[in-house]
Write a protein that holds these residues in place. Structure first.
Motif, mmCIF file in Angstrom:
data_model
loop_
_atom_site.group_PDB
_atom_site.id
_atom_site.type_symbol
_atom_site.label_atom_id
_atom_site.label_comp_id
_atom_site.label_asym_id
_atom_site.label_seq_id
_atom_site.Cartn_x
_atom_site.Cartn_y
_atom_site.Cartn_z
ATOM 1 N N ASN A 214 -1.897 5.316 -13.002
ATOM 2 C CA ASN A 214 -1.118 5.293 -11.767
ATOM 3 C C ASN A 214 -0.556 3.901 -11.487
ATOM 4 O O ASN A 214 0.590 3.760 -11.038
ATOM 5 C CB ASN A 214 -1.964 5.769 -10.593
ATOM 6 C CG ASN A 214 -2.008 7.275 -10.459
ATOM 7 O OD1 ASN A 214 -1.235 7.866 -9.717
ATOM 8 N ND2 ASN A 214 -2.900 7.911 -11.200
ATOM 9 N N LYS A 215 -1.343 2.872 -11.758
ATOM 10 C CA LYS A 215 -0.856 1.500 -11.560
ATOM 11 C C LYS A 215 0.366 1.225 -12.442
ATOM 12 O O LYS A 215 1.312 0.546 -12.018
ATOM 13 C CB LYS A 215 -1.961 0.487 -11.874
ATOM 14 C CG LYS A 215 -3.042 0.389 -10.814
ATOM 15 C CD LYS A 215 -4.085 -0.651 -11.204
ATOM 16 C CE LYS A 215 -5.151 -0.821 -10.148
ATOM 17 N NZ LYS A 215 -6.167 -1.829 -10.551
ATOM 18 N N PRO A 233 -8.765 3.951 -3.006
ATOM 19 C CA PRO A 233 -8.471 2.727 -2.240
ATOM 20 C C PRO A 233 -7.914 1.600 -3.107
ATOM 21 O O PRO A 233 -7.105 0.795 -2.640
ATOM 22 C CB PRO A 233 -9.838 2.346 -1.647
ATOM 23 C CG PRO A 233 -10.616 3.610 -1.625
ATOM 24 C CD PRO A 233 -10.154 4.395 -2.826
ATOM 25 N N GLU A 234 -8.343 1.555 -4.366
ATOM 26 C CA GLU A 234 -7.823 0.527 -5.273
ATOM 27 C C GLU A 234 -6.314 0.691 -5.482
ATOM 28 O O GLU A 234 -5.576 -0.297 -5.587
ATOM 29 C CB GLU A 234 -8.557 0.599 -6.609
ATOM 30 C CG GLU A 234 -8.216 -0.536 -7.556
ATOM 31 C CD GLU A 234 -9.028 -0.496 -8.844
ATOM 32 O OE1 GLU A 234 -8.597 -1.139 -9.827
ATOM 33 O OE2 GLU A 234 -10.088 0.168 -8.877
ATOM 34 N N LYS A 241 0.138 -4.685 -2.489
ATOM 35 C CA LYS A 241 0.404 -6.003 -3.058
ATOM 36 C C LYS A 241 1.723 -6.053 -3.821
ATOM 37 O O LYS A 241 2.299 -7.125 -4.006
ATOM 38 C CB LYS A 241 -0.747 -6.413 -3.985
ATOM 39 C CG LYS A 241 -2.023 -6.808 -3.251
ATOM 40 C CD LYS A 241 -3.113 -7.218 -4.232
ATOM 41 C CE LYS A 241 -4.370 -7.663 -3.501
ATOM 42 N NZ LYS A 241 -5.464 -8.024 -4.447
ATOM 43 N N SER A 242 2.197 -4.893 -4.264
ATOM 44 C CA SER A 242 3.447 -4.862 -5.032
ATOM 45 C C SER A 242 4.660 -5.205 -4.183
ATOM 46 O O SER A 242 5.697 -5.633 -4.699
ATOM 47 C CB SER A 242 3.656 -3.470 -5.648
ATOM 48 O OG SER A 242 4.076 -2.530 -4.662
ATOM 49 N N GLY A 243 4.542 -4.999 -2.868
ATOM 50 C CA GLY A 243 5.657 -5.274 -1.985
ATOM 51 C C GLY A 243 6.747 -4.220 -2.013
ATOM 52 O O GLY A 243 7.797 -4.370 -1.383
ATOM 53 N N LYS A 244 6.501 -3.126 -2.731
ATOM 54 C CA LYS A 244 7.510 -2.073 -2.849
ATOM 55 C C LYS A 244 7.450 -1.127 -1.653
ATOM 56 O O LYS A 244 6.411 -1.009 -0.995
ATOM 57 C CB LYS A 244 7.299 -1.308 -4.160
ATOM 58 C CG LYS A 244 7.489 -2.192 -5.381
ATOM 59 C CD LYS A 244 7.320 -1.440 -6.683
ATOM 60 C CE LYS A 244 7.554 -2.393 -7.855
ATOM 61 N NZ LYS A 244 7.483 -1.724 -9.162
#
Length: 274
Positions: A214-215, A233-234, A241-244
């Motif tokens: 998924n990451k 949650p991860e 954190k990706s800012g997308k």
């Protein structure tokens, strides 16, 4: 003004598979987006448990006949299609005797995860791209849902980014609470490599867990949707954190409107590459 084109790539769609959270959205989201004035195409795997006669699937000869090489082996690509008359919607099915003839979806009758699910995912993803090329239908946005479609963003941004059919396409990945135990085949990352996809591009799936797969999809997506109330949650932290752009879980009554607005937002932004 030409209609925007949305390509839907789904792991599950009802009525071809039993209704689930994912299968329901796979069925009704494309219809809702079409009713809002967009042009759509919809794809899913042709799992062996799908009754072709009852669902009136038939092979599209002009689209079939190509071979895809996976792990140094040729696999014929067969394309089938069926119609959901009430929705005025066609569904294209990616089929292959080696990968999709078995009578189960992701696990066997004892619940054991298929050892070749990694190759099945690769074949499905590449099969969709090659079929869309043959259709000469350039999508403005690709929506893919479920871990089985997680390679779509990678292939769009690395393998097909120079193809005129996909040069300007955006991609939204939708994740679910659809975890599998353990990992995909240990050589998954190696099997994905090509002239355009390097080991560095897929280093995150050197251990191909559900979370890491998924990451990888998040890394190459232009937008992310969380389609279950309970999500790893991860993954939530990684996406933040990706800012997308992110859309959180939305109720069945609201998701068509919410996702339609989200698609429009993504389409307004400049194309991005990792």
């Amino acid at each position: 003004m030409a209609k925007k084109k949305i390509l839907f790539i789904s792991q599950e769609i009802t009525p071809y598979l039993p209704e689930s959270e994912m299968a329901h959205i796979g069925r009704y989201l494309p219809q809702g987006i079409q009713e809002k004035g967009k042009e759509i195409r919809t794809f899913m795997p042709r799992y062996g448990c799908i009754n072709e006669r009852r669902n009136q699937l038939h092979e599209v000869i002009r689209l079939s006949g190509m071979n895809l090489i996976i792990n140094d082996t040729d696999h014929p690509l067969i394309i089938k299609v069926a119609s959901i008359q009430s929705a005025r919607m066609q569904v294209y099915f990616i089929d292959n005797e080696d990968y999709f003839q078995r009578k189960h979806v992701i696990t066997d009758d004892k619940g054991t995860f298929f050892a070749d699910n990694d190759e099945r995912s690769i074949f499905f993803t590449r099969g969709v791209f090659e079929t869309v090329k043959k259709l000469r239908w350039a999508p403005d946005l690709i929506y893919c849902q479920g871990w089985f479609t997680a390679l779509v963003p990678l292939y769009l941004k690395k393998e097909y980014h120079e193809d005129p059919m996909f040069a300007h396409s955006k991609v939204v990945f939708s994740t679910y609470n659809d975890q599998f135990d353990g990992t995909l085949h240990k050589d998954f990352a190696q099997k994905v490599l090509s002239e355009n996809i390097t080991s560095k591009d897929v280093s995150i799936i050197s251990e191909p867990t559900h979370t890491n797969v998924n990451k990888l999809a998040f890394d190459y997506s232009d937008g992310i949707i969380f389609n279950s109330q309970e999500v790893d949650p991860e993954l939530k932290e990684y996406a933040a954190k990706s800012g997308k752009p992110i859309t959180e879980y939305t109720t069945p009554e609201e998701y068509v409107n919410t996702y339609s607005a989200f698609f429009d937002k993504i389409l307004e932004n400049t194309p991005s590459k990792k």
